[in-house]
Scaffold this active site. Sequence first.
Site, PDB file in Angstrom:
ATOM      1  CE  LYS A  22      -1.470   1.649   4.097  1.00  0.00           C
ATOM      2  NZ  LYS A  22      -1.177   3.068   4.328  1.00  0.00           N
ATOM      3  CG  ASN A  23       2.712   2.713   3.471  1.00  0.00           C
ATOM      4  OD1 ASN A  23       1.519   2.991   3.357  1.00  0.00           O
ATOM      5  ND2 ASN A  23       3.323   2.633   4.640  1.00  0.00           N
ATOM      6  NE  ARG A  96       0.470  13.292   8.672  1.00  0.00           N
ATOM      7  CZ  ARG A  96       1.613  13.490   8.083  1.00  0.00           C
ATOM      8  NH1 ARG A  96       2.021  12.638   7.160  1.00  0.00           N
ATOM      9  NH2 ARG A  96       2.363  14.522   8.399  1.00  0.00           N
ATOM     10  CB  CYS A 120      -3.462  11.598  12.705  1.00  0.00           C
ATOM     11  SG  CYS A 120      -1.999  10.653  12.984  1.00  0.00           S
ATOM     12  NE  ARG A 125       1.706  10.391  10.798  1.00  0.00           N
ATOM     13  CZ  ARG A 125       1.283   9.411  10.035  1.00  0.00           C
ATOM     14  NH1 ARG A 125       0.119   8.890  10.234  1.00  0.00           N
ATOM     15  NH2 ARG A 125       2.034   8.960   9.060  1.00  0.00           N
ATOM     16  CG  ASP A 128       7.508  20.662   9.699  1.00  0.00           C
ATOM     17  OD1 ASP A 128       6.931  19.565   9.771  1.00  0.00           O
ATOM     18  OD2 ASP A 128       8.610  20.885  10.232  1.00  0.00           O
ATOM     19  CG  LEU A 129      10.273  18.113   7.787  1.00  0.00           C
ATOM     20  CD1 LEU A 129      10.769  16.742   8.239  1.00  0.00           C
ATOM     21  CD2 LEU A 129      11.358  19.164   8.024  1.00  0.00           C
ATOM     22  CG  ASP A 308       3.975   1.453   9.370  1.00  0.00           C
ATOM     23  OD1 ASP A 308       3.683   2.297  10.235  1.00  0.00           O
ATOM     24  OD2 ASP A 308       3.964   1.712   8.155  1.00  0.00           O
ATOM     25  CB  ILE A 330       8.841   6.672  13.997  1.00  0.00           C
ATOM     26  CG1 ILE A 330      10.021   5.711  13.751  1.00  0.00           C
ATOM     27  CG2 ILE A 330       8.498   7.463  12.735  1.00  0.00           C
ATOM     28  CD1 ILE A 330      11.315   6.365  13.307  1.00  0.00           C
ATOM     29  NE  ARG A 400      -6.477   4.440   6.384  1.00  0.00           N
ATOM     30  CZ  ARG A 400      -5.419   4.977   7.001  1.00  0.00           C
ATOM     31  NH1 ARG A 400      -5.410   5.088   8.294  1.00  0.00           N
ATOM     32  NH2 ARG A 400      -4.403   5.415   6.315  1.00  0.00           N
TER      33      ARG A 400
HETATM   34  C1  UD1 Z   1       5.070   6.889   6.311  1.00  0.00           C
HETATM   35  C2  UD1 Z   1       4.212   5.667   6.147  1.00  0.00           C
HETATM   36  C3  UD1 Z   1       3.755   5.164   7.507  1.00  0.00           C
HETATM   37  C4  UD1 Z   1       4.945   4.946   8.418  1.00  0.00           C
HETATM   38  C5  UD1 Z   1       5.823   6.182   8.465  1.00  0.00           C
HETATM   39  C6  UD1 Z   1       7.119   5.947   9.232  1.00  0.00           C
HETATM   40  C7  UD1 Z   1       3.161   6.005   4.006  1.00  0.00           C
HETATM   41  C8  UD1 Z   1       1.912   6.317   3.255  1.00  0.00           C
HETATM   42  N1  UD1 Z   1       3.050   6.017   5.347  1.00  0.00           N
HETATM   43  O1  UD1 Z   1       4.264   7.896   6.911  1.00  0.00           O
HETATM   44  O2  UD1 Z   1       3.056   3.941   7.307  1.00  0.00           O
HETATM   45  O3  UD1 Z   1       4.502   4.683   9.735  1.00  0.00           O
HETATM   46  O4  UD1 Z   1       6.185   6.589   7.132  1.00  0.00           O
HETATM   47  O5  UD1 Z   1       7.808   4.875   8.707  1.00  0.00           O
HETATM   48  O6  UD1 Z   1       4.188   5.710   3.434  1.00  0.00           O
HETATM   49  N2  UD1 Z   1       7.495  14.710  10.333  1.00  0.00           N
HETATM   50  C9  UD1 Z   1       7.662  16.044  10.569  1.00  0.00           C
HETATM   51  N3  UD1 Z   1       7.429  16.918   9.536  1.00  0.00           N
HETATM   52  C10 UD1 Z   1       7.061  16.513   8.289  1.00  0.00           C
HETATM   53  C11 UD1 Z   1       6.918  15.128   8.045  1.00  0.00           C
HETATM   54  C12 UD1 Z   1       7.139  14.252   9.088  1.00  0.00           C
HETATM   55  O7  UD1 Z   1       7.989  16.449  11.692  1.00  0.00           O
HETATM   56  O8  UD1 Z   1       6.885  17.367   7.418  1.00  0.00           O
HETATM   57  C13 UD1 Z   1       7.728  13.723  11.420  1.00  0.00           C
HETATM   58  C14 UD1 Z   1       6.486  12.911  11.769  1.00  0.00           C
HETATM   59  O9  UD1 Z   1       5.665  13.600  12.670  1.00  0.00           O
HETATM   60  C15 UD1 Z   1       7.099  11.661  12.358  1.00  0.00           C
HETATM   61  C16 UD1 Z   1       8.383  11.482  11.536  1.00  0.00           C
HETATM   62  O10 UD1 Z   1       8.647  12.756  10.955  1.00  0.00           O
HETATM   63  O11 UD1 Z   1       7.438  11.864  13.702  1.00  0.00           O
HETATM   64  C17 UD1 Z   1       8.295  10.453  10.450  1.00  0.00           C
HETATM   65  O12 UD1 Z   1       7.141  10.663   9.675  1.00  0.00           O
HETATM   66  P1  UD1 Z   1       7.064  10.326   8.136  1.00  0.00           P
HETATM   67  O13 UD1 Z   1       8.206   9.479   7.734  1.00  0.00           O
HETATM   68  O14 UD1 Z   1       6.823  11.582   7.384  1.00  0.00           O
HETATM   69  O15 UD1 Z   1       5.744   9.459   8.086  1.00  0.00           O
HETATM   70  P2  UD1 Z   1       4.759   9.405   6.882  1.00  0.00           P
HETATM   71  O16 UD1 Z   1       5.532   9.633   5.633  1.00  0.00           O
HETATM   72  O17 UD1 Z   1       3.559  10.218   7.143  1.00  0.00           O
END
Ligand code: UD1
Length: 435
Positions: A22-23, A96, A120, A125, A128-129, A308, A330, A400
Amino acid sequence: MDKLVIRGGNPLLGTVRISGAKNAALPCMAAALLTDEPVILENIPQVRDIETTRKLLAAMGAEVELGYGRAHHRTTICARTLAAPEASYELVKTMRASTLVLGPLVARCGRARVSLPGGCAIGARPIDLHIKGLERLGAKITQEHGYVEATADRLKGAEIVFDKITVTGTEDLLMAATLADGETVMQNCAREPEVADLAALLNAMGARIQGAGTSTIRVKGVAQLHGARHRIIPDRIEAGTFIVAGALTGGDLNVAGCDPAHLTAILQKLAETGVKTAVKADSVRVMGDQPLQAADMNTEEYPGFPTDMQAQYMALATQAEGTSIVVENIFENRFMHAQELVRMGANIKIEGRRAIVRGGTPLSAAAVLASDLRASASLVLAALVADGETIIDRVYHLDRGYENIEEKLKLVGAEIRRVGDIFPKRAAAPARNSV
Ligand code: UD1
């Protein structure tokens, strides 16, 4: 609302076939927005998040065909024209990962309007990045009424250093950079196999990407991308979940159609707990004939142990002899399954990001509530070894991300069935975005 009823005690025996990831499928579907030609994706899992993405792309004006019958796991996406480059709150709040369309839309259309995901179930989550990276590529970003608006004539290649490793952030900017003018170098990228899979699709579409799957990715921007055909990698989290199921139930389960190279951290951790596995090129056989031993586990970015799989590992730890310390690095709030496992007889104490699991306590069936996708999987695992009939509510979380989970479990000997409302109505929380 559907519920799963599981009677525990059966060892899982036989072969289970793993679906596409899925991811990996979600960013690959978003990547189809980068071209006006058809993109054909094979091995798409039939799960709710894929349907949500179909709706999301269709709302923008893309034609999305989800295959049925023999073409069952294929989707063809053609984003010939994109009349409305937008992702509404209605869709983003339930998934998301919808924010993955931000980069492709601004790169292709010069503008994008995407709802902010908000809170969430498993933590703050933010995105910003994603936003900072797009600004580095020259996009102008404004935020208003809960939406991010990005505009750019043409994005410009730049150096981007991620402050923190983010999977969808890496994917979003990687897609944006493919159509930027000049070279983009991205540092501190996520190294997940799903990022590499997306890059493989993008390169097949004519992008010039090097280094995906490592922490530095280089992209030479091109003027346009074309259509392509691509097969999605197997789902390593689904595979890991079934491997734990085989071990936990004392079964002998062949987890087929997976990529063991993506499962190294999981298999190593399970070996520490005494689980025996036999690994072949595209399958893992798990033999759960040994007693389980406690082992500490920390979640990390790939190639570390995946967040996950944390909830599923915790279910296993409840049945291992000794104390396991599980540290979630994480997401800050990803232990909701612990309370439900405790209701089934587990001994778990939460201290901030640490869970202390005193194993070896027998589990007994209860009515439990799934709080997010992977938490639901851990409750299914616990139910498979619990004494009696467990009822898992809010199964939509599971739907999902797991394709046909009850059918797959039934085929290898689990006593599991899906039922409609069997409790009197109670107020249900709306489906919030989660992993
Ligand atoms: C993806 C996966 C999810 C998995 C996660 C971590 C998909 C669709 N989902 O989620 O299943 O649990 O990776 O392996 O692929 N963060 C920030 N700012 C940002 C983005 C992220 O601070 O702009 C933080 C998040 O809050 C979190 C960490 O970075 O603490 C990692 O998140 P991220 O890798 O972005 O998770 P997702 O990509 O949403």
